[in-house]
Design a protein around this motif. Sequence first.
Motif, mmCIF file in Angstrom:
data_model
loop_
_atom_site.group_PDB
_atom_site.id
_atom_site.type_symbol
_atom_site.label_atom_id
_atom_site.label_comp_id
_atom_site.label_asym_id
_atom_site.label_seq_id
_atom_site.Cartn_x
_atom_site.Cartn_y
_atom_site.Cartn_z
ATOM 1 N N ILE A 7 0.823 -1.214 0.000
ATOM 2 C CA ILE A 7 0.000 0.000 0.000
ATOM 3 C C ILE A 7 0.854 1.260 0.000
ATOM 4 N N GLN A 18 -3.557 0.267 -4.395
ATOM 5 C CA GLN A 18 -4.493 -0.211 -3.373
ATOM 6 C C GLN A 18 -5.587 0.822 -3.096
ATOM 7 N N THR A 119 -3.887 4.731 4.385
ATOM 8 C CA THR A 119 -3.271 4.641 3.054
ATOM 9 C C THR A 119 -1.764 4.843 3.118
ATOM 10 N N ARG A 125 -5.055 -1.769 5.268
ATOM 11 C CA ARG A 125 -5.539 -1.499 3.917
ATOM 12 C C ARG A 125 -6.522 -0.338 3.976
#
Length: 255
Positions: A7, A18, A119, A125
């Motif tokens: 990510i 992602q 993020t 996630r």
Amino acid sequence: MSYDRAITVFSPDGHLFQVEYAMEAVRRGSTAIGIRAKDCVVLAVERRALAKLQDPRTIRKIVPIDSNTTLAFSGLTADARVLIHKARLEAQSYRLTCEDAPSIEYLARFIARTQQKYTQRGGVRPFGIASLIAGFDLDHKGSGEMTPVLYQTDPAGTHSRWKAQVIGGRNAKSLREFLEKNYQEDMEEKAAVKLGVQALLEVVDSGAKNMEICVVKQDGKIIMEESKVDEVVKEIEAEIEESKKAKQGGSSSEE
């Protein structure tokens, strides 16, 4: 290198895959529409078909955050539940600390900040939801009056203020264009509800049955009953039929 596995790694052309996948999860979700009117905010949400034995009360896309703040979301319901819980805790903490209700902008900023945190570091996630946050804030022009406001957040962690906005669904772009064409400043509540239902009819098959309409006013929110939404749907359908007949009559007279 597979840039979509981590990510925190940018691709050479500046993408965080992602986060983009999380936005795709929102697009695969149900449609939610927010419209700011003169003295209220209308939230209109597509309610996907339920299983025959499922209790519809347990599937809510419009939820309260605080006494003066209402949120509609699109995307992963489980992610929304976690984010809503965090926002409610923050609202209660703010009340305990400041002895006042948090503003809509404060809660929108908090939700966006929380989404952005997910993020930027490994082991987590992004939240696969976008949200519309509605309520009443002090007029930014400095008049001291409470005015209706509508904010949007997305999985990247940005928040912005809108007059009308659409999130979720494959037809979000065309519905946004529809709102741009038909939205008017200082709309009355009835006109805003009608516009929201009109927009939802573009994506909903079975009319009022698969719609949830909420009117957020200064003294609280009202979830419209299915029978009242059905009345608005029938009024819109009648107008469409009349315009078709008028067009047919005009074309036949030209002949």
